[in-house]
Design an enzyme around this catalytic site. Structure first.
Site, mmCIF file in Angstrom:
data_model
loop_
_atom_site.group_PDB
_atom_site.id
_atom_site.type_symbol
_atom_site.label_atom_id
_atom_site.label_comp_id
_atom_site.label_asym_id
_atom_site.label_seq_id
_atom_site.Cartn_x
_atom_site.Cartn_y
_atom_site.Cartn_z
ATOM 1 N N HIS A 145 61.877 60.208 53.891
ATOM 2 C CA HIS A 145 62.681 60.472 52.577
ATOM 3 C C HIS A 145 64.223 59.247 52.408
ATOM 4 O O HIS A 145 64.562 59.424 53.128
ATOM 5 C CB HIS A 145 63.049 61.766 51.879
ATOM 6 C CG HIS A 145 63.964 62.312 51.406
ATOM 7 N ND1 HIS A 145 63.176 62.494 49.608
ATOM 8 C CD2 HIS A 145 65.325 62.096 50.821
ATOM 9 C CE1 HIS A 145 64.282 62.869 49.033
ATOM 10 N NE2 HIS A 145 65.535 62.713 49.513
ATOM 11 N N CYS A 146 63.880 58.398 51.578
ATOM 12 C CA CYS A 146 64.705 57.435 51.122
ATOM 13 C C CYS A 146 65.963 57.870 49.935
ATOM 14 O O CYS A 146 65.837 58.171 49.192
ATOM 15 C CB CYS A 146 64.056 56.112 50.477
ATOM 16 S SG CYS A 146 65.582 54.826 50.601
ATOM 17 N N THR A 147 66.921 58.612 50.455
ATOM 18 C CA THR A 147 68.557 59.138 49.766
ATOM 19 C C THR A 147 69.023 57.960 49.404
ATOM 20 O O THR A 147 69.237 58.201 47.921
ATOM 21 C CB THR A 147 68.982 59.542 51.240
ATOM 22 O OG1 THR A 147 68.659 60.220 51.771
ATOM 23 C CG2 THR A 147 70.743 59.930 50.437
ATOM 24 N N ASN B 191 66.326 57.484 46.722
ATOM 25 C CA ASN B 191 66.334 59.275 45.599
ATOM 26 C C ASN B 191 65.449 59.469 45.507
ATOM 27 O O ASN B 191 64.846 60.487 43.915
ATOM 28 C CB ASN B 191 67.122 59.292 44.034
ATOM 29 C CG ASN B 191 67.754 60.560 43.961
ATOM 30 O OD1 ASN B 191 68.013 60.760 44.253
ATOM 31 N ND2 ASN B 191 68.021 60.778 42.415
ATOM 32 N N ASN B 192 64.063 59.081 46.215
ATOM 33 C CA ASN B 192 62.775 60.100 46.333
ATOM 34 C C ASN B 192 61.964 59.302 47.372
ATOM 35 O O ASN B 192 62.139 58.581 49.261
ATOM 36 C CB ASN B 192 61.836 58.999 44.994
ATOM 37 C CG ASN B 192 61.221 59.333 44.862
ATOM 38 O OD1 ASN B 192 60.774 60.855 45.596
ATOM 39 N ND2 ASN B 192 59.422 58.638 43.681
#
Length: 351
Positions: free
Chosen positions: A212-214, A217-218
């Site tokens: 999950h790439c903060t 945002n996805n």
């Protein structure tokens, strides 16, 4: 012939070719003919229920009742997670050098060197922004939740507690097979397929979940991993390209200009901004370069981030069961077809 002009005999024989009417609450079996009287009775029942004020099922799009933590935009066409602050920082960090370059540096390169240089930078910059937005707003491969809750009933003789299962499946190599553990997700109420994981931030099971790439945002899954890799690759080359152009403009303009002091020369807007862009891009290329090399290593090994972190604790002897060869691994991950979204947030359904 359009569905509205079907003959009566054809409509009775092939009921699935009839136009869909949202006023019909009952769904008929497509293997049997539809009784026209049944359709008329359904219309009368719905009209009577509406007149008497009773509740009638409504038809809405799926994203309005999506159980995860995703946020949908433009009628369910785009979706993101809830880390908007980190995404705003990423967006600002990408827009700042592009705006400064087109305002201060592109004019000097266009007239003093060649118009091809700012045009080339524009193409790479557009590729970075498009791939980032595509990766951030697309469905990563969310698996739909099971509507049937599996609850253990001790009074029922066939009731069992949902638990993980060990399955023997074939490997990508023709000479081996391996055991894999299918984990039962109690949140989504389903057995996750191989290489799928549950994201605790989005609260969804995602197929081929890398991480999950903060900052984007996805989640990075099967349906948007290609865009993520293109984003890293184009961002790294854009940073290197901007580093060379920024320092070249600052030093070349000083060399062929009339200024004798370099510090005073940097006070000119186009020279000072170009020198700042060179330093900014040089520092900004470190993180994308490291992450791009890490992703290339994982693809070559036939793993993703979750599998790499769990590889030391696996019970199988082959910790890389999906590894075949480096070239086939890259082709499998980056060139496989993009499957249709499983959740289909814009599809209408009865609520």
């Amino acid at each position: 012939m359009s569905p509205r002009h079907l003959s009566k005999e054809t409509a009775l024989r092939y009921p699935w070719k009839q136009p869909w009417n949202p006023n019909f609450s009952a769904l008929s079996d497509p293997t049997n003919p539809i009784n026209p009287n049944e359709k008329t009775d359904n219309q009368q029942n719905i009209t009577e229920q509406t007149l008497h004020g009773s509740e009638v099922q409504q038809i809405e799009r799926r994203y309005k009742h999506f159980p995860g933590n995703n946020v949908f935009f433009l009628g369910g066409r785009f979706q993101m997670s809830t880390q908007f602050k980190a995404f705003a920082i990423t967006l600002f960090a990408l827009l700042l050098p592009g705006v400064l370059f087109f305002i201060f540096s592109a004019f000097w390169l266009w007239h003093q060197v060649s118009p091809a240089i700012p045009i080339t930078f524009s193409y790479i910059y557009a590729l970075v922004m498009i791939s980032m937005l595509k990766c951030s707003t697309s469905d990563p491969g969310i698996l739909p939740r099971n509507s049937n809750i599996l609850i253990y009933d001790p009074t029922h003789p066939w009731s069992v507690i949902p638990e993980d299962k060990r399955l023997l499946i074939g490997s990508t190599r023709s000479d081996s097979a391996f055991l894999i553990t299918t984990v039962y997700c109690h949140t989504c109420r389903l057995y996750r397929p191989p290489r799928a994981s549950h994201c605790h931030l989005c609260d969804n099971c995602v197929e081929y979940l890398d991480h999950h790439c903060t900052w984007l945002n996805n989640c990075i899954g099967r349906r948007n991993y290609r865009y993520f890799f293109i984003f890293l690759l184009s961002l790294f080359f854009e940073a290197l390209y901007l580093t060379v152009l920024g320092f070249y403009i600052a030093f070349a303009s000083f060399r062929y200009g009339s200024d004798t002091n370099f510090a005073r020369h940097l006070q000119r807007p186009w020279a000072g901004v170009s020198f700042f862009l060179g330093i900014y891009a040089a520092l900004g290329s470190i993180f994308p370069g490291i992450l791009l090399g890490y992703q290339c290593y994982l693809i070559g090994c036939g793993q993703n981030v979750h599998e790499f972190l769990r590889s030391k604790n696996t019970e199988t002897e082959d910790v890389r069961p999906y590894h075949n060869s480096v070239w086939i691994n890259f082709l499998t991950v980056l060139c496989r077809p993009k499957n249709v979204s499983y959740v289909r947030p814009r599809r209408k359904e009865m609520v």
